[in-house]
Write an enzyme that holds these catalytic residues in place. Structure first.
Site, PDB file in Angstrom:
ATOM      1  N   LEU A 118      -6.750  13.566   2.181  1.00  0.00           N
ATOM      2  CA  LEU A 118      -5.372  13.578   1.699  1.00  0.00           C
ATOM      3  C   LEU A 118      -5.217  14.856   0.899  1.00  0.00           C
ATOM      4  O   LEU A 118      -6.083  15.183   0.075  1.00  0.00           O
ATOM      5  CB  LEU A 118      -5.099  12.371   0.794  1.00  0.00           C
ATOM      6  CG  LEU A 118      -4.665  11.051   1.417  1.00  0.00           C
ATOM      7  CD1 LEU A 118      -4.523   9.989   0.345  1.00  0.00           C
ATOM      8  CD2 LEU A 118      -3.352  11.196   2.185  1.00  0.00           C
ATOM      9  N   ASP A 119      -4.132  15.579   1.128  1.00  0.00           N
ATOM     10  CA  ASP A 119      -3.903  16.820   0.384  1.00  0.00           C
ATOM     11  C   ASP A 119      -3.821  16.545  -1.110  1.00  0.00           C
ATOM     12  O   ASP A 119      -3.532  15.426  -1.537  1.00  0.00           O
ATOM     13  CB  ASP A 119      -2.592  17.472   0.838  1.00  0.00           C
ATOM     14  CG  ASP A 119      -2.592  17.772   2.329  1.00  0.00           C
ATOM     15  OD1 ASP A 119      -3.653  18.129   2.847  1.00  0.00           O
ATOM     16  OD2 ASP A 119      -1.525  17.633   2.949  1.00  0.00           O
ATOM     17  N   ILE A 120      -4.019  17.588  -1.888  1.00  0.00           N
ATOM     18  CA  ILE A 120      -4.018  17.457  -3.349  1.00  0.00           C
ATOM     19  C   ILE A 120      -2.693  16.886  -3.869  1.00  0.00           C
ATOM     20  O   ILE A 120      -2.666  16.147  -4.855  1.00  0.00           O
ATOM     21  CB  ILE A 120      -4.328  18.823  -4.007  1.00  0.00           C
ATOM     22  CG1 ILE A 120      -4.629  18.628  -5.485  1.00  0.00           C
ATOM     23  CG2 ILE A 120      -3.221  19.832  -3.758  1.00  0.00           C
ATOM     24  CD1 ILE A 120      -5.252  19.843  -6.146  1.00  0.00           C
TER      25      ILE A 120
END
Length: 242
Positions: A118-120
């Protein structure tokens, strides 16, 4: 047919990951046609592979953890001063309603790796596992497990935008697999994907005139985020399967 490495064949059969297979072979826990296997050995499809009970016990001791990742944490290794999501896996962050009855042990952190990312700036369900079979099931080349997201957007969707989101877009010069994309409400889309290219949903939306302002993963296969609070985690229960 060309023979292949035993570890590769074991992974293809879903017995374990290739790395786990090499470890089991080294410990003498694998037999091919009744003979103890050696590291680097090659096999053909008709060869009978047996895995010792000790290896099965080692596998069953491995844990899988479900985390509700907040914004500001990276999925994998620490980068650019940001902490990895695994840093949240500590006793004080365990969900009080975890129904697995497992007792937390420091060994559960050893080799714990994200099965997907999951992206930041994205939130929601992140799977961290010690089990190579689960990692292969979720992120292996031939994974069929669907991931579901709620995506808040801004902008004006192009006339054929929804159709393109469902099937018709390409990223990095490669056509994307068919997706299931529908409106949840005026500013929120529901995405169901079977692949996970880097920043895929954000890039898909950009191609049809939308900007993502919030992204939350709510399920992976049959496992749902449910009421797991942000920043907290629980064990995958024995009765749960992706």
């Amino acid at each position: 047919m060309e023979p292949v490495r035993l570890s590769k064949r074991m992974a293809e059969l879903g017995l374990c990951s290739r790395r786990e297979a090499d470890s089991y072979i080294e410990q003498g826990w694998v037999k091919v046609d009744g003979e103890v296997a050696i590291l680097g050995q090659k096999v053909l499809p008709h060869n009978q592979i047996e895995v010792d009970r000790k290896a099965q016990d080692a596998q069953s001791a491995r844990v899988t953890i479900l985390l509700n990742k907040p914004v500001g944490y990276v999925s994998g290794q620490a980068e650019d001063g940001y902490l990895p999501a695994a840093a949240l896996v500590k006793p004080e962050n365990r969900w009080a309603e975890d129904g697995s009855h497992k007792r937390f042990q420091p060994s559960h952190l050893r080799g714990l790796a994200p099965a997907g990312r999951l992206d930041i700036d994205s939130v929601g369900l992140l799977v961290l596992t010690q089990d190579g079979r689960i990692a292969k099931q979720l992120i292996g080349e031939h994974s069929e497990v669907e991931k579901e997201y709620l995506v808040r957007v801004e902008g004006e969707l192009s006339a054929d935008g929804l159709k393109l989101l469902n099937h018709g877009l390409s990223l990095d010069g490669k056509k994307l697999l068919p997706a299931k994309v529908s409106w949840q409400n005026d500013d929120q889309l529901r995405f169901v994907l079977r692949e996970g290219k880097k920043r895929q949903i954000r890039r898909m939306c950009e191609l049809v005139g939308l900007r993502v302002v919030g992204l939350k993963r709510i399920s992976i296969g049959r496992v749902k985020l449910g009421n797991l609070p942000t920043g907290q985690w629980r064990y995958l229960r024995d009765d749960e399967q992706f």
